[in-house]
Design a protein around this motif. Sequence first.
Motif, PDB file in Angstrom:
ATOM      1  N   UNK A  29     -49.939  71.199 110.773  1.00 43.56           N
ATOM      2  CA  UNK A  29     -49.748  69.752 110.999  1.00 43.56           C
ATOM      3  C   UNK A  29     -48.923  69.063 109.929  1.00 43.56           C
ATOM      4  N   UNK A  30     -48.339  69.819 109.015  1.00 42.84           N
ATOM      5  CA  UNK A  30     -47.653  69.066 107.954  1.00 42.84           C
ATOM      6  C   UNK A  30     -46.149  69.268 107.969  1.00 42.84           C
ATOM      7  N   UNK A  31     -45.479  68.350 107.322  1.00 45.23           N
ATOM      8  CA  UNK A  31     -44.033  68.416 107.197  1.00 45.23           C
ATOM      9  C   UNK A  31     -43.674  69.535 106.235  1.00 45.23           C
ATOM     10  N   UNK A  32     -42.679  70.297 106.595  1.00 48.48           N
ATOM     11  CA  UNK A  32     -42.285  71.407 105.733  1.00 48.48           C
ATOM     12  C   UNK A  32     -40.861  71.189 105.272  1.00 48.48           C
ATOM     13  N   UNK A  33     -40.694  71.176 103.959  1.00 51.11           N
ATOM     14  CA  UNK A  33     -39.337  71.014 103.440  1.00 51.11           C
ATOM     15  C   UNK A  33     -38.983  72.272 102.659  1.00 51.11           C
ATOM     16  N   UNK A  34     -37.878  72.216 101.970  1.00 47.82           N
ATOM     17  CA  UNK A  34     -37.496  73.367 101.164  1.00 47.82           C
ATOM     18  C   UNK A  34     -36.680  74.392 101.916  1.00 47.82           C
ATOM     19  N   UNK A  35     -35.981  73.926 102.955  1.00 42.33           N
ATOM     20  CA  UNK A  35     -35.136  74.837 103.723  1.00 42.33           C
ATOM     21  C   UNK A  35     -33.833  75.086 102.965  1.00 42.33           C
ATOM     22  N   UNK A  36     -33.340  76.289 103.091  1.00 42.24           N
ATOM     23  CA  UNK A  36     -32.074  76.692 102.480  1.00 42.24           C
ATOM     24  C   UNK A  36     -31.024  75.580 102.616  1.00 42.24           C
ATOM     25  N   UNK A  37     -30.524  75.050 101.495  1.00 40.53           N
ATOM     26  CA  UNK A  37     -29.580  73.920 101.579  1.00 40.53           C
ATOM     27  C   UNK A  37     -28.277  74.246 102.296  1.00 40.53           C
ATOM     28  N   UNK A  38     -28.017  75.522 102.475  1.00 39.77           N
ATOM     29  CA  UNK A  38     -26.797  75.879 103.217  1.00 39.77           C
ATOM     30  C   UNK A  38     -26.790  75.220 104.593  1.00 39.77           C
ATOM     31  N   UNK A  39     -27.972  75.174 105.207  1.00 37.28           N
ATOM     32  CA  UNK A  39     -28.063  74.582 106.536  1.00 37.28           C
ATOM     33  C   UNK A  39     -27.642  73.117 106.499  1.00 37.28           C
ATOM     34  N   UNK A  40     -28.194  72.409 105.528  1.00 35.90           N
ATOM     35  CA  UNK A  40     -27.861  70.991 105.423  1.00 35.90           C
ATOM     36  C   UNK A  40     -26.364  70.828 105.144  1.00 35.90           C
ATOM     37  N   UNK A  41     -25.848  71.705 104.313  1.00 30.91           N
ATOM     38  CA  UNK A  41     -24.421  71.640 104.006  1.00 30.91           C
ATOM     39  C   UNK A  41     -23.580  71.738 105.272  1.00 30.91           C
ATOM     40  N   UNK A  42     -23.924  72.700 106.115  1.00 30.88           N
ATOM     41  CA  UNK A  42     -23.100  72.896 107.308  1.00 30.88           C
ATOM     42  C   UNK A  42     -23.435  71.949 108.438  1.00 30.88           C
ATOM     43  N   UNK A  43     -24.424  71.095 108.236  1.00 33.95           N
ATOM     44  CA  UNK A  43     -24.756  70.157 109.308  1.00 33.95           C
ATOM     45  C   UNK A  43     -24.295  68.740 108.971  1.00 33.95           C
ATOM     46  N   UNK A  44     -24.718  68.235 107.839  1.00 31.87           N
ATOM     47  CA  UNK A  44     -24.325  66.855 107.539  1.00 31.87           C
ATOM     48  C   UNK A  44     -23.535  66.657 106.261  1.00 31.87           C
ATOM     49  N   UNK A  45     -23.636  67.593 105.332  1.00 32.06           N
ATOM     50  CA  UNK A  45     -22.969  67.337 104.060  1.00 32.06           C
ATOM     51  C   UNK A  45     -21.456  67.512 104.186  1.00 32.06           C
ATOM     52  N   UNK A  46     -21.051  68.610 104.790  1.00 33.27           N
ATOM     53  CA  UNK A  46     -19.619  68.838 104.970  1.00 33.27           C
ATOM     54  C   UNK A  46     -19.063  67.855 106.003  1.00 33.27           C
ATOM     55  N   UNK A  47     -17.929  67.308 105.693  1.00 27.56           N
ATOM     56  CA  UNK A  47     -17.359  66.301 106.582  1.00 27.56           C
ATOM     57  C   UNK A  47     -15.901  66.594 106.902  1.00 27.56           C
ATOM     58  N   UNK A  48     -15.500  66.190 108.065  1.00 28.25           N
ATOM     59  CA  UNK A  48     -14.096  66.248 108.447  1.00 28.25           C
ATOM     60  C   UNK A  48     -13.743  64.830 108.885  1.00 28.25           C
ATOM     61  N   UNK A  49     -12.703  64.257 108.308  1.00 27.18           N
ATOM     62  CA  UNK A  49     -12.372  62.842 108.515  1.00 27.18           C
ATOM     63  C   UNK A  49     -13.583  61.960 108.226  1.00 27.18           C
ATOM     64  N   UNK A  50     -14.389  62.348 107.294  1.00 24.62           N
ATOM     65  CA  UNK A  50     -15.551  61.541 106.934  1.00 24.62           C
ATOM     66  C   UNK A  50     -16.734  61.669 107.860  1.00 24.62           C
ATOM     67  N   UNK A  51     -16.559  62.416 108.949  1.00 23.95           N
ATOM     68  CA  UNK A  51     -17.666  62.540 109.904  1.00 23.95           C
ATOM     69  C   UNK A  51     -18.361  63.884 109.680  1.00 23.95           C
ATOM     70  N   UNK A  52     -19.686  63.887 109.599  1.00 22.46           N
ATOM     71  CA  UNK A  52     -20.391  65.143 109.356  1.00 22.46           C
ATOM     72  C   UNK A  52     -20.112  66.173 110.448  1.00 22.46           C
TER      73      UNK A  52
END
Lengths: 529, 330, 330, 344
Positions: free
Chosen positions: B151-174
């Motif tokens: 029932x709890x929130x789980x964090x600590x996922x490999x930051x690579x995922x976040x990088x390829x989803x929202x951190x990296x941007x093309x024309x400023x758009x994730x």
Amino acid sequence: MSEAFRRRHRGDAPVLDVRHLSKRFGNQLVLDDVGLEVLPGEVHGLLGQNGSGKSTLIKILAGFHDPEPGAELVMYGEAARLPMPAGGARALGIAFVHQHLALIPSLTVVENLRLNDLATQNRVAINWRREAEKARATFARFDLAIDPRARIQDLPQVERALVAIVRAFEEVKDATAGGRGLLILDEPTPFLPKAGVEQLFLLVKSIAADGAGVIFVSHDIDEIREITDRATILRDGKLAGTVVSKDVDHDGFIELIVGRKVSLFQSAKPDLTARPVAARVASLSGPMVEDVGFAVHEGEIVGLTGLIGSGADRVPSLLYAAQRARAGTFSVGGTTLDLATILPEHAMAAGIAFLPADRLGAAGVGSLSITDNISLPVLSDFMGAFGLSWPRLTERARSLGRDYEVRPNRPELNLSALSGGNAQKVLLAKWLQTEPTLLMLDEPTQGVDVGARQTLFAALNGAASKGTAILVASTDAEQLAQICHRVLVFAGGRIVDILSGDAVTKDRITEACLKSTTLTALHPREEAA
Amino acid sequence: MSEATATPGAAPINWKRHAEAYALVFALVVLFCVFGALKPVAFLSWANISTMLGSQSVLVFLTLALIIPLTAGDFDLSIAATLTLGAMMVAVLNAQMGVPLPVAMVCAIGAGAVIGMVNAWFVLYFRIHSLIVTLGTGTFINGIVLWISGSSTISGIDPVLVTYVVVTRVFGIPLVFYYALTLAIVLWYVFGYTSLGRRLLFVGRGREVARLSGIRVDRVRFFCFIASGMISATTGILYVGTIGAADPNSGNTFLLPAFAAAFLGATAINPGRFNAFGSLIAVYFLVIGITGLSMLGIQTYVQNLFYGGALVTAVALSQLVRKREAQDFS
Amino acid sequence: MSEATATPGAAPINWKRHAEAYALVFALVVLFCVFGALKPVAFLSWANISTMLGSQSVLVFLTLALIIPLTAGDFDLSIAATLTLGAMMVAVLNAQMGVPLPVAMVCAIGAGAVIGMVNAWFVLYFRIHSLIVTLGTGTFINGIVLWISGSSTISGIDPVLVTYVVVTRVFGIPLVFYYALTLAIVLWYVFGYTSLGRRLLFVGRGREVARLSGIRVDRVRFFCFIASGMISATTGILYVGTIGAADPNSGNTFLLPAFAAAFLGATAINPGRFNAFGSLIAVYFLVIGITGLSMLGIQTYVQNLFYGGALVTAVALSQLVRKREAQDFS
Amino acid sequence: APDLEAAQAIVDEHSQIPTFEPPGEPFDAKACMADKKLFSVPTSSSIPFVDGIETSMEEVAEEIGFEFQQWKNQAQPTQWVQGMEFAINNGFDGIDLMAGIIPSSLGPQAAAAKAAGIQVFATHWADTTTPDDPAATHSFPIPYTRVGEIIGAWITVKTEGKANVLIIGSDDVPATTPYRKSVQATLDKLCDGGCSHTYVNVPVAEWATKIQTNVQGALIADPTINYIVPIYDSMSQFVLPALTITGKKGQVKIATFNGTPFVIDLVRQGEVEMDIGESLGWIARSTIDAEMRSLCGLDVPEDLYVPLLIFDKDNAETAGVPAGFNQGYGDEHVSGYRKLWGLE
Ligand SMILES: Nc1ncnc2c1ncn2[C@@H]1O[C@H](COP(=O)(O)OP(=O)(O)OP(=O)(O)O)[C@@H](O)[C@H]1O
Ligand SMILES: Nc1ncnc2c1ncn2[C@@H]1O[C@H](COP(=O)(O)OP(=O)(O)OP(=O)(O)O)[C@@H](O)[C@H]1O
Ligand SMILES: [Mg+2]
Ligand SMILES: [Mg+2]
């Protein structure tokens, strides 16, 4: 004019007198200042090509469509309201058999039988057991054995039609007892075999004899000439005239309907059984079919016919696996299919095409465009470098529409926007373009007008002359006589007679059907007694 | 034959059809201009536009997952639960159990496929209405999510995922926006230009017609459920990538918005049919309103009023353009 | 003529039909016995049974509201929001503004009727699919609820309401259960034995045919929406009466359970049709499971697993009895 | 000028491991509770924090030796009703409405329980400044206003009195209003006009759909925002993506409350600046203690003693890796309460 008709009712106010009836759908004027008068005791034919506005006129009387302002309706000499209020038709003693029967498939027979009652009357203590008993008794009077608790969707098409007809007769009988009554039958006969049609005519005559008026819609000119006293003909939504039926001959009617002379299609009837076999059926058994075997040859058109319950109409759907067969084999081209296990796609792969009778339920999708419908079996031919080529697909649909005289020839329209006959042309074109080895059709011209029929027949004949073998299941002897090389007559699920060559005539086919078994349908006991 | 029929290309432009197809796009532009006028600096900034595009890509994805079974005539109410399960599986496998990210992602998508199969099995073998099956499986999956997550929130996922989803941007758009756009293009192509897409449509509109035209109806529906399960699970992965954590509940709140966007989208671009770009436009139409209102600092309940009101009003307007012809999705 | 046809009453009992109609009742009894065996003292006590009957009457009410438009072929996703609004209006008017209880109740039910009219207007005038209209209006109503309540729980409602809802008991069961039972009986009678009820069914199963037969289809659908709106608002009043307060959120959690119960109920008593007693049985079937699990103190995620699993399994079993004939509600 | 010293004092006070303070006289818990039964209805058993308190209470009750039953539920008021009635029908002596159930939102059931001679407790539900709920026999609130002060002080210290704070709360949770007002008041007071703040209300049911868009909108509309206070820390997971997507990560800090393990993990990773925690074992014991005192007819405390501890980058590891609900707060309470209850 019939003697009885003239003698009994001269001077009476007409049952129905409707004038200046117009109806517009979008920018198409479907009815243009049409008038129609039905006298008491009269059976009045309503004729016209597909899309000429017959059903629309009837649906206006049912209150389903509102007419354009200016229309007048007089019944029994009294002005009645138009647009017809909900339940108004019933209050005026009008009972309908609509073209599509107006049954609800997922509900039971007894619910459908009481549909119009329940729709218009407020009842608060319905005893369903009693209703079912009453329904059973009613069916018994017509010599029918239909289970009132069965669902409509589980009944064969014939019994569905009978339920709708019985319902209308019961309603109009009640109304006639009150001195008023108008029975409207919109193409009731395509679903019925010859014997059924005769019984229907007996009933219609007895209703008319009681003083009710009857409006009878049919594309079968012989039927019209047999049953009606007068007939009104619509052409492109306009009144083309009202005639006394006995005064006009067969060709005269056709000319009135179509607006020009039509030569009826008639194929030559060579014996093609020496040609190579295109398809061979062996020991086919399934629902209502027992151990049937036959062969169809290249370029041959073979009819399958018989009375209700003969099983003839089941054969194409069993061969195509639209329904599951118990046993049997089917050889087409080089392949042999086991009918107990095949699926439609196997039949299709073997070069078989099948056009079912249920036009918008099984043959085509009303909510999709003509192009969508027509292109379904041939999509792979239209794959370009970037997938489907819509311009080419539309062009194909348009050119097929031209060839098969689809009116209007606008491929972007939804299929449901076409009249029945035109939809049938589209669906036939859909399958013929695949150039199948064997084409199977179930009631291909049901509800199709006499002019359009000739187009369809010519198309079928054209396909046959290119080598396509064709199986036509139909109860329409005239149409079989026009196009078939051979006719297989069924009774009790078996082939009982084969007609070929010069024997393929309307009369011989009818005779063979009747001879095959004694069958009762729609036979009111009082009449028989 | 007459020249006119022979050259259909020369037909006049069908204005009514275009008005119908682009009414929602027009509404979107109007809304954009209204908020642009009210908050010119903030709202019209590229930062804001790229934020709007990027932050709702998850909903676009889920809506696209949904329109596949909808087109084939089946409801799938389990998409949101599948999204949550996909997200949670990646989180549990990667963050808690140390499974490498790619393996965790494959497991999550595989779970989505299994869910699709289970849905399909109940719908096709038992012939149960898809609404009730997916309502049931959705609830069941929620149970599984609560179980595996404690029932709890789980964090600590490999930051690579976040990088390829929202951190990296093309024309400023994730990047996630481009993923959603790619899926939309793929679905647009499949629905419109392949025979597979045609088959889906026929299965949805006329099962019996489809069957008699040689389409294996059950197989098509089966694959539609699997596709929606797999895309929903993928959406879950992107959701984790957007948030950087997985929680056992929040995914479920996407269910109704996805339905809203699917049905609203069916009034645009290809009116009367569920379609990919319509869905995309619908999501962003709703997002623009919500974002604009929140920038104006208006009470959040007004966002509900806008959401509900805009949804109904937009469809009503498009119906007016269509002369109020009945909507028929089946 | 023949004796056999003349006396249809003598037909043999149709066992298959009965098995189908009572499968869910049987499952309910089995479940009851299982929990009874596990927790004989607490679970089998009359106190527990009456608690179960009383506390979930609200869900019964809401499900009954839902099956009216469902029978007429329309979805109503706004029922839960209407429930919440009805509850909140009574609370705000009575507890905060001092309006007498009867007046507050009339206002709440009137608001339900207005919601029904708005739904009907969009569906019938603009010919929009009911799913999208009620999804939109539901969201809109949620916004209104948040607005009038200031997002907070409101208590302090006239205790008379509580007295007549849960405090007063007959055979130990709170009055609210008898209200639900009465509504079920009324709907059972109307659906089964009046032409009004049949007209609903005709409209739901065949719009065109219904119109050809002289039924004012739009009027019937209009009144169905109004009925569901009014009953939903009434359910809200009963909800306030059950807990003595109104909160802006919890009502929405009834939406999916009501759909589950309506569809599950359509497999019982009168299989293949939405029906009142089927809905009642379905609600209590699900409630018995959840209550039993709560009593055993089992992890809550098991409740989800049970809920989803039981729903699908129960329907699947009833489909097996029906030889897996396709479910058709339209 | 900002009062940085006062602010620092508040922060310091809550940066140390708490010490045990007895809430009343010692008593023989075993003897007086021998024939008593306590029932607990949590707001939702699917919230790990809440379920953790329940489990902890269950263990404490077993240690003391009386019957304790929790009513597992999924936040449905009708389930709470069933739980209350179950307790009434099965001879319990006290009912504990835990972690957010408003007693008067179960008015009829609370009244029926009292009429049956059962005491109704509202624990961990509201702020100490909230008036007691008349539907409950005793209300045991916790100091949310104090939480607000700590957060306000923290931000003042970190920004030296020049903060622009976005506060996100849920007005449907009873503790929200006093708590967020306390944050605002503290900022106003300590910054002495140097801090500004805006408040956004997002109901709990809409956290997932609205927090992110609202934070994004606010950040773009007002680029000077430098602190975000999601007043319950589970909101942070929806705030973080808004920071990422608007490119404000690192510039805008998050300060929050609850001590939920995954958020403490985020503190350790530097994503969230600080999180104020409350020890679950401490809550469970002080709750049981207060309720036992009431059931045994002793003087009851005004509120629960729930020590508040600031977790930041420096001490986040003390909560465990990954963090737990009950680590980092020391264990004085365990032996403290055992002594108080006469167990050792
Ligand atoms: N929904 C619709 N939208 C647009 N046009 C339509 C629609 N329905 C029918 N039409 C047009 O109206 C004309 C008449 O159709 P209708 O179905 O009445 O013909 P019909 O006389 O019944 O023909 P058939 O004998 O072939 O059934 C057709 O040309 C058709 O294109
Ligand atoms: N609902 C509708 N919307 C638009 N056009 C319609 C509609 N119903 C019928 N039409 C059109 O009205 C015309 C008349 O149709 P109608 O059904 O009356 O023909 P019909 O004479 O009964 O033909 P058939 O012999 O095929 O039954 C057709 O062109 C048809 O396409
Ligand atoms: Mg017609
Ligand atoms: Mg027609």
